[in-house]
Design an enzyme around this catalytic site. Structure first.
Site, PDB file in Angstrom:
ATOM      1  N   ASP A  47       0.831  -1.207   0.000  1.00 47.14           N
ATOM      2  CA  ASP A  47       0.000   0.000   0.000  1.00 47.14           C
ATOM      3  C   ASP A  47       0.860   1.249   0.000  1.00 47.14           C
ATOM      4  O   ASP A  47       0.560   2.226  -0.674  1.00 47.14           O
ATOM      5  CB  ASP A  47      -0.911   0.022   1.234  1.00 47.14           C
ATOM      6  N   TYR A  50       2.277   1.851  -3.379  1.00 49.79           N
ATOM      7  CA  TYR A  50       1.195   2.286  -4.266  1.00 49.79           C
ATOM      8  C   TYR A  50       0.859   3.757  -4.002  1.00 49.79           C
ATOM      9  O   TYR A  50       0.754   4.563  -4.922  1.00 49.79           O
ATOM     10  CB  TYR A  50      -0.027   1.401  -4.032  1.00 49.79           C
ATOM     11  N   ASP A  51       0.737   4.090  -2.724  1.00 47.70           N
ATOM     12  CA  ASP A  51       0.420   5.475  -2.377  1.00 47.70           C
ATOM     13  C   ASP A  51       1.534   6.413  -2.836  1.00 47.70           C
ATOM     14  O   ASP A  51       1.276   7.528  -3.265  1.00 47.70           O
ATOM     15  CB  ASP A  51       0.215   5.623  -0.869  1.00 47.70           C
ATOM     16  N   SER A  96      -6.019  26.792 -15.628  1.00 52.86           N
ATOM     17  CA  SER A  96      -5.831  26.543 -14.200  1.00 52.86           C
ATOM     18  C   SER A  96      -5.308  27.830 -13.575  1.00 52.86           C
ATOM     19  O   SER A  96      -5.185  28.842 -14.249  1.00 52.86           O
ATOM     20  CB  SER A  96      -4.902  25.363 -13.977  1.00 52.86           C
ATOM     21  N   LEU A  97      -4.992  27.785 -12.301  1.00 45.70           N
ATOM     22  CA  LEU A  97      -4.637  29.015 -11.593  1.00 45.70           C
ATOM     23  C   LEU A  97      -3.178  29.009 -11.176  1.00 45.70           C
ATOM     24  O   LEU A  97      -2.638  27.970 -10.794  1.00 45.70           O
ATOM     25  CB  LEU A  97      -5.499  29.163 -10.338  1.00 45.70           C
ATOM     26  N   GLU A 133     -12.909  33.542  -2.669  1.00 44.73           N
ATOM     27  CA  GLU A 133     -13.768  32.397  -2.366  1.00 44.73           C
ATOM     28  C   GLU A 133     -12.919  31.160  -2.105  1.00 44.73           C
ATOM     29  O   GLU A 133     -11.786  31.077  -2.570  1.00 44.73           O
ATOM     30  CB  GLU A 133     -14.775  32.142  -3.501  1.00 44.73           C
ATOM     31  N   LYS A 135     -11.096  27.675  -2.272  1.00 44.94           N
ATOM     32  CA  LYS A 135     -10.672  26.830  -3.387  1.00 44.94           C
ATOM     33  C   LYS A 135     -11.042  25.398  -3.034  1.00 44.94           C
ATOM     34  O   LYS A 135     -10.479  24.801  -2.121  1.00 44.94           O
ATOM     35  CB  LYS A 135      -9.163  26.954  -3.598  1.00 44.94           C
ATOM     36  N   ASP A 137     -11.305  21.479  -3.259  1.00 41.87           N
ATOM     37  CA  ASP A 137     -10.413  20.431  -3.730  1.00 41.87           C
ATOM     38  C   ASP A 137     -11.247  19.308  -4.345  1.00 41.87           C
ATOM     39  O   ASP A 137     -11.614  18.351  -3.666  1.00 41.87           O
ATOM     40  CB  ASP A 137      -9.586  19.924  -2.547  1.00 41.87           C
ATOM     41  N   ARG A 156     -12.342  18.436 -17.250  1.00 44.09           N
ATOM     42  CA  ARG A 156     -11.353  19.386 -17.734  1.00 44.09           C
ATOM     43  C   ARG A 156     -10.401  18.743 -18.749  1.00 44.09           C
ATOM     44  O   ARG A 156     -10.012  19.360 -19.723  1.00 44.09           O
ATOM     45  CB  ARG A 156     -10.565  19.924 -16.545  1.00 44.09           C
ATOM     46  N   GLU A 192     -16.720  22.939  -9.673  1.00 44.66           N
ATOM     47  CA  GLU A 192     -15.988  21.816  -9.100  1.00 44.66           C
ATOM     48  C   GLU A 192     -16.943  20.740  -8.599  1.00 44.66           C
ATOM     49  O   GLU A 192     -17.878  21.038  -7.859  1.00 44.66           O
ATOM     50  CB  GLU A 192     -15.150  22.357  -7.924  1.00 44.66           C
ATOM     51  N   LYS A 308     -10.250  36.702  -7.241  1.00 43.32           N
ATOM     52  CA  LYS A 308     -10.534  37.025  -8.650  1.00 43.32           C
ATOM     53  C   LYS A 308     -10.882  38.497  -8.770  1.00 43.32           C
ATOM     54  O   LYS A 308     -11.669  39.011  -7.968  1.00 43.32           O
ATOM     55  CB  LYS A 308     -11.740  36.226  -9.144  1.00 43.32           C
ATOM     56  N   LYS A 332      -2.633  29.261  -1.554  1.00 39.31           N
ATOM     57  CA  LYS A 332      -2.669  27.916  -0.971  1.00 39.31           C
ATOM     58  C   LYS A 332      -2.453  27.936   0.537  1.00 39.31           C
ATOM     59  O   LYS A 332      -1.715  28.775   1.058  1.00 39.31           O
ATOM     60  CB  LYS A 332      -1.569  27.046  -1.604  1.00 39.31           C
ATOM     61  N   CYS A 426      29.508  11.016 -12.985  1.00 39.97           N
ATOM     62  CA  CYS A 426      28.124  10.653 -13.276  1.00 39.97           C
ATOM     63  C   CYS A 426      27.873   9.221 -12.797  1.00 39.97           C
ATOM     64  O   CYS A 426      28.619   8.312 -13.174  1.00 39.97           O
ATOM     65  CB  CYS A 426      27.867  10.758 -14.775  1.00 39.97           C
ATOM     66  N   CYS A 444      26.818  16.015 -15.759  1.00 40.51           N
ATOM     67  CA  CYS A 444      27.605  14.944 -16.341  1.00 40.51           C
ATOM     68  C   CYS A 444      28.162  15.451 -17.667  1.00 40.51           C
ATOM     69  O   CYS A 444      27.454  16.048 -18.466  1.00 40.51           O
ATOM     70  CB  CYS A 444      26.693  13.736 -16.568  1.00 40.51           C
ATOM     71  N   CYS A 450      26.571   9.195 -22.453  1.00 37.02           N
ATOM     72  CA  CYS A 450      25.865   8.898 -21.199  1.00 37.02           C
ATOM     73  C   CYS A 450      24.500   8.294 -21.522  1.00 37.02           C
ATOM     74  O   CYS A 450      23.644   8.950 -22.099  1.00 37.02           O
ATOM     75  CB  CYS A 450      25.692  10.161 -20.362  1.00 37.02           C
TER      76      CYS A 450
END
Ligand code: IVH
Length: 702
Positions: A47, A50-51, A96-97, A133, A135, A137, A156, A192, A308, A332, A426, A444, A450
């Site tokens: 897991d 995978y994550d 996008s922003l 406003e 954002k 997710d 999108r 969204e 905005k 953010k 290298c 390098c 290479c």
């Protein structure tokens, strides 16, 4: 070089091409794990691993939003095939922003708006209002209404083309089928799709009970739930929708964001709350802090605040730069931090030979995502923070950006620890690695010998914005390279012939089915004709990204003309050189890399070999259609009354013109403002077309 090395490279030091190749590789890898897990009930990785793959994918997508693939793993949970949906071209691209991370970034944003719009620049007391406003997710969607009825809904995708998810979207209670009040006859509402915490928790509880793997977070789950081929599954997931923007509209939508939001609500949409109309950067930041404090109480995930410009006429004038509007920014929330052990520092070799150090960490969850690697940027960064193998380190991830090592927890440093010694060779080809004065990167010097650089260059060559050869990801390139079937770009186009003649043809070899081989050959055949802009970008010349490649293609038109101009410009005293560096955004440094590339006999050989195999089409500007000034060179001089220079320039470029800094025989229009000096005079002498500001505005339809 092994598969591991590109994977080890921090997302924020990937070039666009590398990011693209890596996203392709991740999409394939994650899809294979998904299939193993969901369809064969036989997980192929732990897991945590995978994550970590998903996290890396997410981090790269966050850094290169435009490269996000249609089959992006972040848009998918489980093994839902993405190919089941029809494609939809967005009439107006879905942008996008740009991001702001601190107060200064927000103040800079406000200042940039003020300096772009002439009235605002001339009158510092003139207020600018911003709508702030949350954002959300989730994942963005565009809903098209025709005569008030929902006609089509699309994801999108890459911003230009998304997937048709109309049937799924119709199951959302927040999406009106019929708009309740008078609306434009064509109206695309954008917003969204997201999932409430409570619905996410309930869904995972059910899954846990049923012994099914748990979903990672509401965002991915919302994305996966929307992209179900069976809309009844989407219906069960109780997805929500917030409306916040528009695409194509048959008439002007509103004068301000505040008015637009009122209309949205009257039509029957939910709008992002808590929103607030702010009159200054101070008010915006105050609202940001309020939202940050109350964030935990919101029933859905948000990852920042979007500001905005409220006046829509100003938004129109501000326009967009590459894929971000100039009139909005996403502020953010700060990074989440955690401590973990740095097990090893590995070195990644990129396309241009840059050696990038990567921290390999004992996997740890930060803000709900497992992190196993973090970027160390370069040698100086390691030295400055004195980061050593075996150290306990503080790592952080901001929003969905790649994790960083912030600092070392010194009192937990092992007694036998030693400072990290940055390699002087290298790790891939053993060549000397050197760092030139003024450069942050150690490179390098192996160049053509290479293998790591060679493979990276090939990957770039076939990546999405370059030759875009589907089915040729990192794994395949590496395989062909190791098997000595592809060494230089031209070999790709000889692959099918070589395979026919081979003792051991591809299909039948491990991992190669008949269909995948014939698909690959078909994909290669489909790229035997390519536009000049993509071709130039594919060459992977240092500092020549997509935008510069396009500029060169637009300027020179054909590959022959470009080649000739580069030959002539090798003489730094020549007119060809002068006009090269006169192209706006191409300075002497880019010119050096460009000319260096063309001066190298080996590169010319690669070009010759390629053009024997393929056709490079002359550049046709598609973005600006057939505007009056498309493809023309414009010089502005003197001061303009109606617009700032930035606005005039942005406007000209959005219509497909090149803006040059100085007047030459090749200039098509010289726009002469007040108090113009020598450039106007030179234009006169050369007999060029000069325009007054009013004539210019009439020409561009302003
Ligand atoms: S405005 C022209 N407003 O954030 C840009 N976007 O990082 C139109 N998002 O692609 C987007 N909340 O998916 C806008 N209140 C909001 C938003 C929002 C979330 C998403 C949107 C966008 C992404 C950019």
């Amino acid at each position: 070089m092994t598969d591991e090395t590109l994977r080890d490279k921090p997302a924020d030091s990937l070039s666009e091409a590398e990011a693209e190749a890596e996203l392709a590789a991740l999409a394939a890898e994650i899809a294979a794990h998904d299939e193993a897990y969901f369809q064969h009930d036989a997980p192929s990785v732990s897991d945590a691993e995978y994550d970590a793959l998903r996290l890396r994918n997410q981090a790269i997508e966050a850094l290169f939003p435009a490269l996000k693939r249609d089959d992006s793993p972040s848009e998918r949970v489980g093994a839902a095939p993405s190919s089941g949906f029809g494609k939809v071209q967005h009439a107006v691209p879905m942008l996008s922003l740009a991001n702001a991370f601190d107060d200064q970034d927000v103040e800079d944003f406000v200042a940039s708006v003020r300096s772009f719009i002439k009235e605002l620049r001339d009158d510092p007391d003139m207020p600018i209002a911003f709508m702030a406003e949350p954002k959300i997710d989730g994942l963005s969607c565009s809903l098209r209404y025709e005569n008030g009825r929902l006609a089509q809904a699309a994801t999108r995708g890459d911003g230009r083309e998304g997937e048709d998810v109309t049937a799924n979207i119709r199951t959302l209670k927040d999406v009106p089928e019929q708009l309740s009040a008078e609306a434009p006859s064509v109206l695309e509402v954008r917003g969204e799709v997201y999932m409430l915490h409570s619905d996410f928790a309930a869904l995972n509880k059910d899954r846990e009970g049923a012994g099914l793997p748990l979903y990672i977070n509401p965002r991915n789950t919302a994305a996966g739930s929307l992209r179900q081929l069976d809309p009844t599954i989407t219906a069960e997931r109780n997805l929500k929708f917030f409306a916040y923007a528009w695409g194509e509209v048959s008439e002007p939508i509103a004068a301000t964001m505040a008015e637009f939001r009122d209309k949205l609500r009257r039509w029957g949409f939910q709008t992002n709350e808590p929103a607030r109309l702010c009159q200054s950067a101070q008010e915006m930041l105050a609202h940001y802090r309020t939202i940050a404090e109350t964030r935990v109480d919101l029933p859905f995930d948000i990852d920042g605040v979007v500001y905005k410009v409220d006046r829509i006429d100003w938004q129109d004038r501000l326009g967009a730069v590459s894929r971000h509007p100039r009139w909005a920014i996403a502020h953010k929330f700060p990074a989440e931090q955690a401590q973990t052990r740095l097990e090893k520092i590995t070195i990644q070799v990129g396309r241009t030979g840059a050696l990038t150090p990567v921290a390999n960490l004992e996997p740890i969850t930060v803000g709900g995502v497992v992190v196993a690697r973090a970027t160390l940027h370069n040698q100086d960064e390691i030295a400055r923070k004195d980061i050593r193998e075996g150290d306990m380190v503080v790592i952080q991830r901001a929003g969905d950006v790649i994790p960083q090592v912030v600092s070392v927890v010194l009192d937990q440093r092992p007694a036998d620890s030693k400072p990290f010694v940055f390699p002087d060779h290298c790790p891939e080809c053993g060549s000397l690695a050197i760092r030139e004065a003024g450069e942050a990167a150690t490179r390098c010097t192996g160049g053509l010998i290479c293998p790591a650089q060679a493979v990276e260059r090939l990957r770039h060559f076939v990546s999405r914005d370059a030759f875009d050869i589907e089915g040729l990801g990192y794994k395949q390139i590496k395989y062909f390279f190791d098997e000595k079937m592809i060494a230089s770009p031209g070999d790709i186009f000889r692959l099918a012939q070589t395979d026919e003649a081979a003792e051991e043809p591809l299909s039948g070899r491990k991992g190669w089915g008949e269909t995948s081989v014939s698909n690959l050959f078909a994909a290669i055949e489909a790229r035997r004709t390519i536009g000049l802009d993509r071709f130039v970008y594919a060459l992977g010349i240092r500092q020549v990204g997509e935008a510069t490649a396009r500029l060169l293609a637009r300027t020179y038109g054909t590959l022959d003309a470009l080649g000739e101009a580069m030959d002539a410009a090798q003489d730094r005293e020549s007119e060809a050189y002068a006009s090269l560096i006169d192209i706006d955004q191409i300075g002497p440094s880019v010119a050096d890399d460009l000319l260096g590339f063309f001066a190298e006999p080996h590169n010319r050989e690669i070009l010759r070999d390629l053009t024997d195999q393929i056709t490079v089409e002359p550049f046709i500007g598609t973005d600006a259609g057939d505007s009056e000034i498309s493809g023309k060179t414009v010089v502005f001089t003197g001061s303009l009354e109606q617009m700032t220079r930035s606005e005039a320039k942005a406007r000209a470029e959005s219509l497909g013109a090149k803006v040059a800094g100085s007047v030459s025989k090749k200039t098509d229009y010289v726009v002469v403002g007040a108090d113009a000096g020598s450039k106007a005079k030179k234009a006169q002498e050369l007999g060029l077309t000069t325009l007054t500001e009013a004539e210019w505005l009439a020409l561009v339809g302003a």
